[in-house]
Design an enzyme around this catalytic site. Structure first.
Site, mmCIF file in Angstrom:
data_model
loop_
_atom_site.group_PDB
_atom_site.id
_atom_site.type_symbol
_atom_site.label_atom_id
_atom_site.label_comp_id
_atom_site.label_asym_id
_atom_site.label_seq_id
_atom_site.Cartn_x
_atom_site.Cartn_y
_atom_site.Cartn_z
ATOM 1 N N VAL A 1 0.818 -1.233 -0.074
ATOM 2 C CA VAL A 1 0.014 -0.071 0.000
ATOM 3 C C VAL A 1 0.991 1.275 -0.171
ATOM 4 O O VAL A 1 1.797 1.363 0.694
ATOM 5 C CB VAL A 1 -0.951 -0.019 1.295
ATOM 6 C CG1 VAL A 1 -1.848 1.114 1.069
ATOM 7 C CG2 VAL A 1 -1.784 -1.204 1.337
ATOM 8 N N ASP B 1 5.221 -3.923 10.648
ATOM 9 C CA ASP B 1 3.553 -3.814 10.463
ATOM 10 C C ASP B 1 3.093 -3.600 12.158
ATOM 11 O O ASP B 1 2.084 -2.938 12.309
ATOM 12 C CB ASP B 1 2.937 -4.681 9.661
ATOM 13 C CG ASP B 1 3.104 -5.970 10.094
ATOM 14 O OD1 ASP B 1 4.019 -6.365 10.730
ATOM 15 O OD2 ASP B 1 2.299 -6.834 9.627
#
EC number: 2.7.1.33
Length: 261
Positions: free
Chosen positions: A13, A110
């Site tokens: 992303v 993440d």
């Protein structure tokens, strides 16, 4: 402007921030063979549709749990946007919270980024549940420190594994069935996945809450993020908020804190 990149096992992303404002966001499926030039071709074209050019980008930050893409994405920033990305997990990149686990280097980038954004937005203690390729439950204690968590297979991965090893079981879509008792193979698989996964989520969250705040004071806030979290949150009363931009916001915050040093 800042280019933020979140490279996960399912998708990569990209987002462009102008200050606190997100000017655009784009997603591509993760492919370990994809080169910096291939990323640039489609990303620059999509940025142009938002009136953005590579010259608008003055800084970049990268979070990657895909080693095969860390290099190409770093090269993308350097060769096509003229900046070396700040990389979460690199020495000297400060998160703004303590990582209190046995081996801090094991914590996925993440997971740490989600924790940073969560503790900046919601009162600790809290749990971030991120439903993607894997499902992670990341815990921030009452002091605002990353305290560990739980990692489980994601729903798509689980269904794919079931289809691969059981010859007569088809691939099915993940959805919330109208009833628990399936009247056919597909309905039974969908029920097992949805309600079984919901049960796992609720069971783990209940146990985390009991460990994190045994008396319930202070209360534990549960934040959901990731591609499938909204579907499963509908089946549970334990998720307090859904925050789709948590990871990207965490990247922006980490860059902001380090750039100001």
């Amino acid at each position: 402007m800042l280019l933020a990149i979140d490279a996960g096992n399912t998708n990569v992303v990209f987002a462009v921030f102008e200050g606190d404002v997100k000017r655009g966001q784009w997603r591509v499926s993760t492919d370990g063979r994809r080169t910096a030039d291939e990323h640039a071709v489609w990303l620059v074209a999509l940025m142009a549709m938002k009136g953005l050019t590579p010259k608008d980008i003055h800084a970049a930050i990268l979070s990657s749990v895909v080693p095969a893409q860390t290099g190409p994405l770093t090269t993308l920033c350097e060769e096509h946007f003229g900046c070396t990305p700040m990389r979460v997990g690199d020495p000297g990149v400060r998160l703004g919270l303590e990582v209190r686990i046995d081996n801090p280097k094991e914590a996925g980038a993440d997971r740490l980024v989600n924790a940073v954004a969560a503790v900046a937005t919601y009162p600790p203690p809290l749990v971030v549940i991120d439903i993607g390729t894997g499902t992670t439950f990341d815990v921030v204690d009452a002091n605002g420190d990353f305290a560990g968590g739980v990692i489980a297979p994601g729903p798509v991965l689980s269904l794919d594994a079931l289809h691969r090893v059981a010859a007569q079981l088809p691939k099915v879509d993940i959805l919330r069935p109208d009833r628990v008792i399936g009247k056919g193979t597909v309905a039974a698989m969908q029920s097992g996945m949805f309600w079984g996964y919901t049960g796992m989520i609720e069971g783990i969250l209940t146990r985390i809450k009991a460990e994190l705040s045994p008396t319930g004071d202070p209360p534990v806030t549960v934040i959901g993020t990731g591609g499938l979290v909204r579907l499963f949150a509908e089946g549970s009363s334990l998720v307090d908020a859904i925050d789709a931009d948590l990871t990207l916001r965490g990247l922006r915050l980490i860059h902001q804190r380090n750039a100001a040093r």
